[in-house]
Design a protein around this motif. Structure first.
Motif, PDB file in Angstrom:
ATOM      1  N   ILE A 174       0.867  -1.192   0.000  1.00  0.00           N
ATOM      2  CA  ILE A 174       0.000   0.000   0.000  1.00  0.00           C
ATOM      3  C   ILE A 174       0.895   1.232   0.000  1.00  0.00           C
ATOM      4  O   ILE A 174       1.699   1.418   0.922  1.00  0.00           O
ATOM      5  N   HIS A 212       1.296   5.126   0.439  1.00  0.00           N
ATOM      6  CA  HIS A 212       0.581   6.236   1.073  1.00  0.00           C
ATOM      7  C   HIS A 212       1.110   7.544   0.498  1.00  0.00           C
ATOM      8  O   HIS A 212       2.321   7.778   0.484  1.00  0.00           O
ATOM      9  N   GLY A 266      -4.593   7.598   3.627  1.00  0.00           N
ATOM     10  CA  GLY A 266      -4.787   6.158   3.796  1.00  0.00           C
ATOM     11  C   GLY A 266      -4.313   5.695   5.162  1.00  0.00           C
ATOM     12  O   GLY A 266      -3.283   6.143   5.666  1.00  0.00           O
ATOM     13  N   THR A 267      -5.110   4.785   5.751  1.00  0.00           N
ATOM     14  CA  THR A 267      -4.702   4.236   7.048  1.00  0.00           C
ATOM     15  C   THR A 267      -3.629   3.179   6.822  1.00  0.00           C
ATOM     16  O   THR A 267      -3.326   2.811   5.679  1.00  0.00           O
ATOM     17  N   THR A 323      -3.812   0.162   7.212  1.00  0.00           N
ATOM     18  CA  THR A 323      -4.371  -1.033   6.576  1.00  0.00           C
ATOM     19  C   THR A 323      -4.937  -0.731   5.197  1.00  0.00           C
ATOM     20  O   THR A 323      -5.564  -1.586   4.576  1.00  0.00           O
ATOM     21  N   GLY A 324      -4.764   0.476   4.740  1.00  0.00           N
ATOM     22  CA  GLY A 324      -5.190   0.811   3.385  1.00  0.00           C
ATOM     23  C   GLY A 324      -6.586   1.359   3.290  1.00  0.00           C
ATOM     24  O   GLY A 324      -7.087   1.589   2.185  1.00  0.00           O
ATOM     25  N   LEU A 325      -7.221   1.591   4.420  1.00  0.00           N
ATOM     26  CA  LEU A 325      -8.563   2.173   4.395  1.00  0.00           C
ATOM     27  C   LEU A 325      -8.448   3.664   4.080  1.00  0.00           C
ATOM     28  O   LEU A 325      -7.405   4.281   4.316  1.00  0.00           O
ATOM     29  N   PRO A 326      -9.545   4.240   3.575  1.00  0.00           N
ATOM     30  CA  PRO A 326      -9.486   5.672   3.269  1.00  0.00           C
ATOM     31  C   PRO A 326      -9.326   6.504   4.541  1.00  0.00           C
ATOM     32  O   PRO A 326      -9.832   6.137   5.594  1.00  0.00           O
ATOM     33  N   GLY A 327      -8.645   7.574   4.409  1.00  0.00           N
ATOM     34  CA  GLY A 327      -8.450   8.456   5.564  1.00  0.00           C
ATOM     35  C   GLY A 327      -7.360   9.465   5.267  1.00  0.00           C
ATOM     36  O   GLY A 327      -6.474   9.213   4.454  1.00  0.00           O
TER      37      GLY A 327
END
Lengths: 151, 437
Positions: free
Chosen positions: B300, B302, B331-332, B334-338
């Motif tokens: 991932i 970032h 991105g967090t 873990t790859g989550l949006p943020g």
């Protein structure tokens, strides 16, 4: 009217006092110092303000494209003291720190070259098309070009 | 015993020498004496005849001299005729001779620090020893090498780091190209002071400029190329830097700077613009924008965006430094949006009184607890908020060495892994000797 005359007299006295205030001599012998360049340099008369970027190595090329090479007399010479005071506006310590930092930050690779004598200064300025240095007025001859006189 | 075999005495040797020397002399003297004898034998000439002969010779010589003078005068009067003889030699300007060799300098610092922070011990420490080399390969090409020896908090050993190694080509004041391992031109502090403690008024850089290889907030060194120089702008005195580089690697156990291979094809880019107005000597205001895709062990990437602004005024007496930055990671972990924003700033003021320079610095740094970079202790030590003032005094022994004494009062949040919101207050006293030679 009387008030104006009094004011005028006061200002004149102040001006005369300032003019008469003793200035430190240009050199130990009270002689002028001339900023000199190579004779082939097309640059005209300069001021302390226009010379500062050149002497602090902030300006690296002359208008004719030649590389600027700043030459200094060794610490302790009266001519150097005049140039530090009038052009650099730095003390010897500030000068040393400035160029150490400029080298450390990668802006320059080496500080101005220190020369041992006025004779060597004259010879180097005459030989290097991009050189700039300074000499006592009495040491100046036709081999170099004067761009500024420091009082 | 034969006579020839008799041992020569000093007298006999001297006698032989005299004979050897005088014999040739006799051969010379005899003809010389004989010549006048033969001359006396020639028929006598009258004085009148001799006089006429001499007069004739003098007249001949005078005629020759007049002819030579006339020839010389003609040559001087017709200089244009000279090129016809051959091309006039062209006087070439002497070629620039760069100073020979490499200029080597040494910078270093050692210190002692005492802190009431939990887990910290009072210690002497070796800051760094920096071998700094510069050289000119020609009047436009130069090299710079900066090898740093630093103490390692991990094993108490000393590690070696090629901090900078690059080659520069400066065409003129407006165009300078550099390639190699560089310090990124983010903000004001690092491009100006680098890692030279002697150049910095205070002990250590502000939080926001803690070095990345020591757990700092963002990449301050990189491998790539840069363009820089002045922008023709009159009294505004604009300067620019544009950089492209490998960027940072945040995979486990790796070096932050990607010295050999970039783990992704995205390159870090940075652009900085600053103004040095002629009207206010010592003023420097500017900004920089940096972007990279950070590489982690999981595939991932970032996005990292770093924006800084600065307003600085310095001269031999005063120093006023102000900088602020905003770091944005997308991105967090873990790859989550943020999106995670990290604001930071510092302000520093000092004034010289002869060899003494008291100073004050207030600094602030606040990273989000979910930030994908700062939330990883393997990568960063900058999680959470830290802020507070520092007071200090610098004393310059001479033009090359200084001592500093500094008191810090900092507040931390996020140091405790079990309770990241817990606050800690820390008082620290540090002293340092630094030098540059």
């Amino acid at each position: 009217m009387t008030k104006n005359i009094r004011r005028l007299l006061l200002l004149s006295s102040l001006g005369a006092f300032c003019a008469a205030w003793p200035r430190p001599p240009a050199t130990s012998a009270g002689e002028e110092v001339d900023v000199v360049v190579n004779k082939s340099n097309t640059v005209g008369d300069q001021t302390a303000t226009s010379l500062k970027p050149i002497f602090v190595c902030d300006k690296s090329t002359w208008p004719n494209g030649k590389r600027v090479s700043v030459l200094m007399l060794a610490p302790g010479s009266p001519e150097r003291a005049v140039v530090l005071r009038d052009v650099y506006k730095m003390s010897e310590g500030d000068y040393s720190k400035y160029f150490l930092q400029a080298a450390f930050s990668g802006r320059i690779t080496a500080p101005p070259k220190d020369l041992a004598s006025a004779g060597q200064m004259k010879q180097d300025v005459a030989a290097n098309p991009g050189a700039i240095g300074y000499l006592k007025s009495s040491d100046v001859d036709d081999s170099v070009k004067v761009v500024m006189k420091l009082q | 015993m034969r006579k020839s075999e008799t041992i020569p005495t000093p007298h006999s040797i001297a006698a032989r020498c005299r004979v050897a020397v005088l014999s040739p002399l006799l051969f010379l003297i005899v003809p010389l004496v004989a010549i006048p004898v033969h001359a006396q034998d020639a028929p006598q000439q009258t004085n009148d005849e001799k006089l006429q002969e001499l007069t004739k010779q003098v007249q001949e010589l005078q005629a020759q001299v007049r002819a030579l003078e006339a020839k010389q005068a003609n040559a001087a009067a017709v200089p244009a005729a000279a090129p016809a003889v051959g091309p006039e030699p062209v006087l070439e300007e002497p070629a620039y001779t760069p100073p020979a060799g490499i200029k080597l300098r040494l910078f270093g610092d050692v210190g002692y620090t005492a802190s009431d922070l939990r887990g910290a011990t009072n210690s002497f420490y070796l800051g760094s020893a920096d071998l700094f080399m510069t050289g000119n390969l020609s009047d436009r090409v130069s090299i710079l090498g900066d090898v740093l020896f630093t103490s390692s908090p991990v094993d108490n050993g000393v590690s070696v780091d090629v901090e900078r190694l690059y080659l520069s080509y400066q065409h003129n004041d407006y165009f300078k190209f550099t390639i190699g391992r560089l310090h990124t031109s983010i903000g004001y502090y690092v491009p100006t002071f680098q890692r030279g403690e002697w150049f910095q008024t205070a002990i250590g850089p502000p939080f926001m400029y803690a070095f990345d290889d020591e757990g700092g907030a963002f990449p301050l060194q990189d491998l790539g190329a840069s363009l820089g120089g002045k922008i023709p702008s009159g009294k505004l005195g604009l300067q620019y830097v544009a950089e492209v580089a490998n960027g940072s690697d945040h995979s486990f156990g790796s070096e932050i700077v990607q010295n050999d291979t970039d783990r992704n094809n995205g390159k870090a880019v940075n652009f900085a613009l600053s103004s040095h107005p002629a009207a206010i000597s010592g003023l420097d205001v500017g900004f920089s924008v940096y972007h990279d895709y950070l590489t982690f062990d999981n595939p991932i990437d970032h996005s990292e965006l770093i924006a800084t602004v600065h307003a600085v005024w310095t001269n031999s007496k005063y120093e006023v430094l102000n900088e602020a930055e905003l770091i944005r990671h997308v991105g967090t972990i873990t790859g989550l949006p943020g999106t995670f924003n990290t604001p930071a700033f510092y302000t520093q003021f000092s004034r010289a009184f002869g060899k003494y320079r008291p100073y004050f610095r207030y600094q602030y740094f606040n990273s989000g607890l979910g930030d994908p970079v700062y939330n990883n202790p393997e990568i960063s030590t900058m999680l959470g908020r830290r802020n507070g003032p520092s007071f200090g005094l610098r004393f310059d022994f001479n033009d090359h060495a200084a001592a500093k004494l500094q008191f810090d009062h900092f507040s931390y949040r996020g140091l405790e892994t079990g309770n990241p919101r817990a606050m800690q207050t820390n008082n620290a006293l540090g002293t340092e000797i630094s030098f540059a030679y």
